[in-house]
Design a protein around this motif. Structure first.
Motif, PDB file in Angstrom:
ATOM      1  N   ILE A 118       0.850  -1.200   0.000  1.00 50.56           N
ATOM      2  CA  ILE A 118       0.000   0.000   0.000  1.00 50.56           C
ATOM      3  C   ILE A 118       0.880   1.243   0.000  1.00 50.56           C
ATOM      4  O   ILE A 118       1.734   1.405   0.859  1.00 50.56           O
ATOM      5  CB  ILE A 118      -0.914   0.015   1.238  1.00 50.56           C
ATOM      6  N   GLU A 119       0.662   2.091  -0.965  1.00 52.95           N
ATOM      7  CA  GLU A 119       1.306   3.404  -0.997  1.00 52.95           C
ATOM      8  C   GLU A 119       0.458   4.420  -0.230  1.00 52.95           C
ATOM      9  O   GLU A 119       0.981   5.262   0.474  1.00 52.95           O
ATOM     10  CB  GLU A 119       1.465   3.892  -2.442  1.00 52.95           C
ATOM     11  N   GLU A 120      -0.854   4.316  -0.431  1.00 52.82           N
ATOM     12  CA  GLU A 120      -1.753   5.305   0.176  1.00 52.82           C
ATOM     13  C   GLU A 120      -3.179   4.776   0.131  1.00 52.82           C
ATOM     14  O   GLU A 120      -3.546   4.022  -0.765  1.00 52.82           O
ATOM     15  CB  GLU A 120      -1.655   6.611  -0.624  1.00 52.82           C
ATOM     16  N   ILE A 121      -3.952   5.173   1.121  1.00 52.08           N
ATOM     17  CA  ILE A 121      -5.390   4.899   1.121  1.00 52.08           C
ATOM     18  C   ILE A 121      -6.090   6.235   1.311  1.00 52.08           C
ATOM     19  O   ILE A 121      -5.717   7.027   2.171  1.00 52.08           O
ATOM     20  CB  ILE A 121      -5.785   3.915   2.238  1.00 52.08           C
ATOM     21  N   LYS A 122      -7.084   6.481   0.462  1.00 52.39           N
ATOM     22  CA  LYS A 122      -7.854   7.724   0.561  1.00 52.39           C
ATOM     23  C   LYS A 122      -9.333   7.382   0.661  1.00 52.39           C
ATOM     24  O   LYS A 122      -9.839   6.555  -0.100  1.00 52.39           O
ATOM     25  CB  LYS A 122      -7.630   8.602  -0.666  1.00 52.39           C
ATOM     26  N   ILE A 123      -9.991   8.018   1.591  1.00 52.51           N
ATOM     27  CA  ILE A 123     -11.444   7.890   1.720  1.00 52.51           C
ATOM     28  C   ILE A 123     -12.031   9.246   1.367  1.00 52.51           C
ATOM     29  O   ILE A 123     -11.635  10.268   1.913  1.00 52.51           O
ATOM     30  CB  ILE A 123     -11.839   7.502   3.159  1.00 52.51           C
ATOM     31  N   ASN A 124     -12.976   9.231   0.440  1.00 54.30           N
ATOM     32  CA  ASN A 124     -13.600  10.477   0.011  1.00 54.30           C
ATOM     33  C   ASN A 124     -15.115  10.332   0.122  1.00 54.30           C
ATOM     34  O   ASN A 124     -15.695   9.427  -0.469  1.00 54.30           O
ATOM     35  CB  ASN A 124     -13.186  10.788  -1.429  1.00 54.30           C
ATOM     36  N   VAL A 125     -15.718  11.208   0.907  1.00 59.25           N
ATOM     37  CA  VAL A 125     -17.170  11.239   1.030  1.00 59.25           C
ATOM     38  C   VAL A 125     -17.624  12.635   0.610  1.00 59.25           C
ATOM     39  O   VAL A 125     -17.184  13.636   1.167  1.00 59.25           O
ATOM     40  CB  VAL A 125     -17.635  10.939   2.468  1.00 59.25           C
ATOM     41  N   ALA A 126     -18.473  12.682  -0.401  1.00 61.48           N
ATOM     42  CA  ALA A 126     -19.022  13.951  -0.875  1.00 61.48           C
ATOM     43  C   ALA A 126     -20.523  13.745  -1.069  1.00 61.48           C
ATOM     44  O   ALA A 126     -20.948  13.107  -2.030  1.00 61.48           O
ATOM     45  CB  ALA A 126     -18.357  14.374  -2.175  1.00 61.48           C
ATOM     46  N   GLY A 127     -21.299  14.246  -0.123  1.00 56.45           N
ATOM     47  CA  GLY A 127     -22.740  14.047  -0.185  1.00 56.45           C
ATOM     48  C   GLY A 127     -23.064  12.571  -0.053  1.00 56.45           C
ATOM     49  O   GLY A 127     -22.624  11.906   0.875  1.00 56.45           O
ATOM     50  N   SER A 128     -23.783  12.038  -1.013  1.00 58.42           N
ATOM     51  CA  SER A 128     -24.141  10.620  -0.960  1.00 58.42           C
ATOM     52  C   SER A 128     -23.098   9.737  -1.658  1.00 58.42           C
ATOM     53  O   SER A 128     -23.235   8.520  -1.680  1.00 58.42           O
ATOM     54  CB  SER A 128     -25.507  10.406  -1.618  1.00 58.42           C
ATOM     55  N   ARG A 129     -22.073  10.342  -2.211  1.00 55.22           N
ATOM     56  CA  ARG A 129     -21.038   9.581  -2.915  1.00 55.22           C
ATOM     57  C   ARG A 129     -19.901   9.223  -1.967  1.00 55.22           C
ATOM     58  O   ARG A 129     -19.416  10.056  -1.211  1.00 55.22           O
ATOM     59  CB  ARG A 129     -20.490  10.373  -4.092  1.00 55.22           C
ATOM     60  N   ARG A 130     -19.474   7.965  -2.055  1.00 57.58           N
ATOM     61  CA  ARG A 130     -18.382   7.482  -1.236  1.00 57.58           C
ATOM     62  C   ARG A 130     -17.390   6.764  -2.138  1.00 57.58           C
ATOM     63  O   ARG A 130     -17.786   6.004  -3.020  1.00 57.58           O
ATOM     64  CB  ARG A 130     -18.900   6.508  -0.180  1.00 57.58           C
ATOM     65  N   LYS A 131     -16.115   7.015  -1.877  1.00 61.63           N
ATOM     66  CA  LYS A 131     -15.089   6.389  -2.702  1.00 61.63           C
ATOM     67  C   LYS A 131     -13.914   5.982  -1.818  1.00 61.63           C
ATOM     68  O   LYS A 131     -13.439   6.773  -1.003  1.00 61.63           O
ATOM     69  CB  LYS A 131     -14.612   7.367  -3.779  1.00 61.63           C
ATOM     70  N   LEU A 132     -13.481   4.751  -1.984  1.00 53.45           N
ATOM     71  CA  LEU A 132     -12.300   4.238  -1.306  1.00 53.45           C
ATOM     72  C   LEU A 132     -11.245   4.004  -2.384  1.00 53.45           C
ATOM     73  O   LEU A 132     -11.449   3.208  -3.304  1.00 53.45           O
ATOM     74  CB  LEU A 132     -12.615   2.928  -0.582  1.00 53.45           C
ATOM     75  N   THR A 133     -10.142   4.737  -2.296  1.00 51.79           N
ATOM     76  CA  THR A 133      -9.050   4.602  -3.253  1.00 51.79           C
ATOM     77  C   THR A 133      -7.873   3.962  -2.550  1.00 51.79           C
ATOM     78  O   THR A 133      -7.440   4.432  -1.492  1.00 51.79           O
ATOM     79  CB  THR A 133      -8.633   5.981  -3.821  1.00 51.79           C
ATOM     80  N   VAL A 134      -7.352   2.889  -3.144  1.00 50.21           N
ATOM     81  CA  VAL A 134      -6.178   2.207  -2.612  1.00 50.21           C
ATOM     82  C   VAL A 134      -5.090   2.292  -3.679  1.00 50.21           C
ATOM     83  O   VAL A 134      -5.257   1.793  -4.793  1.00 50.21           O
ATOM     84  CB  VAL A 134      -6.480   0.733  -2.278  1.00 50.21           C
ATOM     85  N   VAL A 135      -3.999   2.978  -3.342  1.00 55.70           N
ATOM     86  CA  VAL A 135      -2.868   3.127  -4.254  1.00 55.70           C
ATOM     87  C   VAL A 135      -1.854   2.040  -3.889  1.00 55.70           C
ATOM     88  O   VAL A 135      -1.406   1.972  -2.743  1.00 55.70           O
ATOM     89  CB  VAL A 135      -2.229   4.526  -4.140  1.00 55.70           C
ATOM     90  N   VAL A 136      -1.521   1.184  -4.861  1.00 54.64           N
ATOM     91  CA  VAL A 136      -0.622   0.058  -4.616  1.00 54.64           C
ATOM     92  C   VAL A 136       0.624   0.166  -5.484  1.00 54.64           C
ATOM     93  O   VAL A 136       0.623   0.829  -6.525  1.00 54.64           O
ATOM     94  CB  VAL A 136      -1.318  -1.295  -4.878  1.00 54.64           C
ATOM     95  N   ASP A 137       1.681  -0.506  -5.031  1.00 55.69           N
ATOM     96  CA  ASP A 137       2.915  -0.582  -5.805  1.00 55.69           C
ATOM     97  C   ASP A 137       3.469  -1.990  -5.679  1.00 55.69           C
ATOM     98  O   ASP A 137       3.071  -2.746  -4.785  1.00 55.69           O
ATOM     99  CB  ASP A 137       3.937   0.444  -5.305  1.00 55.69           C
ATOM    100  N   ILE A 138       4.403  -2.331  -6.534  1.00 62.34           N
ATOM    101  CA  ILE A 138       5.068  -3.632  -6.496  1.00 62.34           C
ATOM    102  C   ILE A 138       5.888  -3.694  -5.203  1.00 62.34           C
ATOM    103  O   ILE A 138       6.633  -2.763  -4.886  1.00 62.34           O
ATOM    104  CB  ILE A 138       6.000  -3.814  -7.718  1.00 62.34           C
ATOM    105  N   ALA A 139       5.758  -4.788  -4.475  1.00 64.20           N
ATOM    106  CA  ALA A 139       6.470  -4.923  -3.200  1.00 64.20           C
ATOM    107  C   ALA A 139       7.962  -5.178  -3.396  1.00 64.20           C
ATOM    108  O   ALA A 139       8.773  -4.776  -2.558  1.00 64.20           O
ATOM    109  CB  ALA A 139       5.854  -6.048  -2.374  1.00 64.20           C
ATOM    110  N   ASP A 140       8.334  -5.799  -4.491  1.00 63.80           N
ATOM    111  CA  ASP A 140       9.736  -6.124  -4.756  1.00 63.80           C
ATOM    112  C   ASP A 140      10.486  -4.860  -5.158  1.00 63.80           C
ATOM    113  O   ASP A 140      10.349  -4.373  -6.282  1.00 63.80           O
ATOM    114  CB  ASP A 140       9.815  -7.190  -5.859  1.00 63.80           C
ATOM    115  N   GLU A 141      11.306  -4.339  -4.240  1.00 61.90           N
ATOM    116  CA  GLU A 141      12.026  -3.091  -4.504  1.00 61.90           C
ATOM    117  C   GLU A 141      13.027  -3.204  -5.638  1.00 61.90           C
ATOM    118  O   GLU A 141      13.411  -2.205  -6.227  1.00 61.90           O
ATOM    119  CB  GLU A 141      12.771  -2.642  -3.246  1.00 61.90           C
ATOM    120  N   SER A 142      13.467  -4.422  -5.952  1.00 62.84           N
ATOM    121  CA  SER A 142      14.448  -4.579  -7.023  1.00 62.84           C
ATOM    122  C   SER A 142      13.790  -4.578  -8.398  1.00 62.84           C
ATOM    123  O   SER A 142      14.466  -4.498  -9.417  1.00 62.84           O
ATOM    124  CB  SER A 142      15.255  -5.865  -6.827  1.00 62.84           C
TER     125      SER A 142
END
Length: 157
Positions: free
Chosen positions: A24-48
């Motif tokens: 996980i790079e980042e998790i964002k929760i966005n609530v705007a009125g009746s709209r809800r969004k869960l964003t999960v930003v991912v990256d490759i775990a293997d640093e090489s």
């Protein structure tokens, strides 16, 4: 039921995503009125690995996240949009692993002294980076604390 916190979701999703080779790079929760969004930003775990996050990786991440989360517990059972994404090609490099994943690429950097530098990333260790300024044919060594900002400088051939 209160809305979940990003850090709680990150703790819940860390292992399932790790099992499919992602982190996980980042998790964002966005609530705007009746709209809800869960964003999960991912990256490759293997640093090489310098491979980008693929559509197959996104698909595996989506399945892992959906299996790990109880939809009735997220947003008190109200509908929401799940977005799984990658940091993108020109994300800000802020951790040593970001630099390791960008090995061989051309970077645009700004030092804490205000110097702008475009150079190819030749090496990364725990202290900093080795760079080659191809235009001036010069090698540079920068410690991480000397770098104010850095990002991959896209090359079009």
């Amino acid at each position: 039921m209160p809305q979940p916190r990003e850090d709680e979701l990150a703790a819940q999703l860390r292992e399932p995503l790790s099992e499919v080779g992602l982190l996980i790079e980042e998790i964002k929760i966005n609530v705007a009125g009746s709209r809800r969004k869960l964003t999960v930003v991912v990256d490759i775990a293997d640093e090489s690995s310098t491979a980008p996050v693929s559509l197959d990786d996104i698909s595996r991440a989506t399945s892992a996240v959906e299996a790990a989360l109880d939809p009735d517990e997220i947003f008190a059972g109200k509908p929401y949009t799940l977005e799984i994404t990658s940091p993108g090609a020109v994300r800000e490099l802020s951790e040593p692993r970001h630099y390791r994943r960008s090995a061989g690429r051309r970077l645009a950097l700004r030092t804490v002294q205000g110097e702008a530098l475009v150079a190819r990333l030749r090496g990364v260790d725990d202290e900093g980076v080795d760079l080659h300024d191809e235009k001036a044919d010069e090698l540079h060594r920068l410690r991480f604390e000397e770098i104010e900002s850095a990002r991959v400088d896209l090359e079009f051939k």
